[in-house]
Write a protein that holds these residues in place. Structure first.
Motif, PDB file in Angstrom:
ATOM      1  N   HIS A   1       0.683  -1.085  -0.141  1.00  0.00           N
ATOM      2  CA  HIS A   1      -0.022   0.045   0.086  1.00  0.00           C
ATOM      3  C   HIS A   1       0.701   1.285   0.064  1.00  0.00           C
ATOM      4  N   ASP A   2       2.151   1.180   0.374  1.00  0.00           N
ATOM      5  CA  ASP A   2       3.193   2.245   0.262  1.00  0.00           C
ATOM      6  C   ASP A   2       4.022   2.187  -0.899  1.00  0.00           C
TER       7      ASP A   2
ATOM      8  N   GLU B   1      -1.309   1.471  -4.079  1.00  0.00           N
ATOM      9  CA  GLU B   1      -1.279   2.547  -2.977  1.00  0.00           C
ATOM     10  C   GLU B   1      -2.698   3.350  -3.596  1.00  0.00           C
ATOM     11  N   ARG B   2      -2.858   3.485  -4.846  1.00  0.00           N
ATOM     12  CA  ARG B   2      -4.179   4.021  -5.354  1.00  0.00           C
ATOM     13  C   ARG B   2      -5.540   3.664  -4.701  1.00  0.00           C
TER      14      ARG B   2
ATOM     15  N   SER C   1      -5.607   1.673  -2.145  1.00  0.00           N
ATOM     16  CA  SER C   1      -5.657   1.656  -0.635  1.00  0.00           C
ATOM     17  C   SER C   1      -6.188   2.999  -0.124  1.00  0.00           C
ATOM     18  N   ARG C   2      -5.919   3.927  -0.734  1.00  0.00           N
ATOM     19  CA  ARG C   2      -6.191   5.362  -0.164  1.00  0.00           C
ATOM     20  C   ARG C   2      -7.127   6.205  -0.778  1.00  0.00           C
ATOM     21  N   THR C   3      -8.373   5.494  -1.027  1.00  0.00           N
ATOM     22  CA  THR C   3      -9.669   6.313  -1.575  1.00  0.00           C
ATOM     23  C   THR C   3     -10.340   6.861  -0.747  1.00  0.00           C
TER      24      THR C   3
ATOM     25  N   ALA D   1     -11.459   5.898   3.615  1.00  0.00           N
ATOM     26  CA  ALA D   1     -10.999   6.709   4.444  1.00  0.00           C
ATOM     27  C   ALA D   1     -12.415   7.184   5.201  1.00  0.00           C
TER      28      ALA D   1
ATOM     29  N   LEU E   1      -2.311   3.289   8.181  1.00  0.00           N
ATOM     30  CA  LEU E   1      -2.333   2.027   7.408  1.00  0.00           C
ATOM     31  C   LEU E   1      -1.050   1.301   7.783  1.00  0.00           C
TER      32      LEU E   1
ATOM     33  N   ARG F   1       1.580   6.064   7.075  1.00  0.00           N
ATOM     34  CA  ARG F   1       1.003   6.988   6.675  1.00  0.00           C
ATOM     35  C   ARG F   1      -0.606   6.668   6.704  1.00  0.00           C
TER      36      ARG F   1
ATOM     37  N   PHE G   1      -4.553   7.913   5.323  1.00  0.00           N
ATOM     38  CA  PHE G   1      -5.278   7.925   4.021  1.00  0.00           C
ATOM     39  C   PHE G   1      -5.166   9.315   3.002  1.00  0.00           C
ATOM     40  N   ASP G   2      -4.180  10.155   3.544  1.00  0.00           N
ATOM     41  CA  ASP G   2      -3.605  11.306   2.704  1.00  0.00           C
ATOM     42  C   ASP G   2      -3.175  10.812   1.390  1.00  0.00           C
TER      43      ASP G   2
END
Length: 279
Positions: A101-102, A108-109, A111-113, A117, A130, A276, A278-279
């Protein structure tokens, strides 16, 4: 955002199934990316095998260093008695972990929608981070059993704050090794912790040796695109996959930034890759 009724169900059962959370095309995209990663991976002389049996004995350096990397772990049953791989690489990998996810732009895209969030914050998180991610293949014929466990055993915080987000990238059925959950079992308390041992390796610290009750254990058969929320203290498992169909899934674990993450947890990160949200 989860509805009040959904939050009530989650509080009662310790899990919540959200069918159709992920579009079929997104599921296919993650599967394609995972296959690309496996194809590009060149195994070394020593292959790391994932097993939930005798985990302390099988925790090698590659596993312990995977918290801030994209690492590959193989199925136990993909080897012969001499330890030789007897299946092609693409059908022998158990999972990829633990920082997809990093470190991978596709994961990553995903995992961080904003939708994820919002969902996590509706669970009560003020500053969610995360912690880890895994791509799980549950390979046809050799997909390994995952014995009954609590995620908080492996990802412990004080106070407990870990939640698992399990995404079905294919239909998960009784035949191909779907999840099973002990409904309400998150109220039974933490049974053990999986720690880094002094001098190297890992060990279990056990607080309750009694077997898990089987009453209330329910199969979570879900369709492709479903999201299953799993409380960190919820006992859950999946049985071996001996069917001709795989059962791909992607998982994320989140925890509250304000809770303490002890240094003796097995999963660690170096300073080059800070946690990090969800930024």
């Amino acid at each position: 955002m989860l509805t009040p009724a959904q939050l009530t169900d989650y509080g009662r059962d310790g899990f919540l199934v959200l069918e159709g959370f992920v579009a079929a095309g997104e599921c296919d995209g993650l599967r394609a990316r995972a296959e690309e990663l496996v194809a590009a991976f060149t195994p070394g002389e020593r292959l790391s095998v994932f097993t939930t049996r005798e985990q302390a004995r099988r925790s090698d350096e590659y596993f312990l260093d995977s918290g801030d990397k994209v690492s590959f772990f193989f199925e136990e049953d993909a080897f012969d008695p001499r330890g030789q791989l007897v299946r092609e690489k693409a059908r022998a990998v158990n999972k990829i972990g633990h920082a997809l996810h990093d470190l991978d732009p596709v994961f990553e895209r995903f995992s961080r929608t904003p939708a994820l969030a919002s969902l996590v914050r509706s669970l009560g998180y003020a500053r969610p981070l995360l912690l880890q991610s895994m791509y799980i293949f549950k390979q046809p014929h050799v997909g390994g059993e995952v014995t009954c466990h609590q995620d908080a055993t492996f990802l412990y915080t004080e106070p407990p704050s870990v939640t698992g987000l399990w995404f079905a990238l294919e239909d998960a059925t009784l035949e191909n090794g779907c999840l099973w959950a002990l409904a309400g079992g998150h109220r039974l308390g933490l049974r053990s912790r999986f720690l880094r041992a002094e001098g190297g390796g890992t060990r279990f610290e056990r607080y309750d040796e009694s077997p898990w009750p089987t009453e209330g254990l329910v199969p979570l058969e879900v369709g492709k695109g479903a999201l299953v929320l799993l409380h960190g203290l919820l006992p859950h498992l999946s049985r071996a996959n001996r069917s001709p169909r795989s059962r791909h899934a992607y998982t994320l674990h989140v925890f509250e930034a304000g809770s303490r993450y002890p240094e003796d947890n097995w999963l660690r990160r170096g300073p080059h890759l800070p946690l990090r949200g969800f930024d």
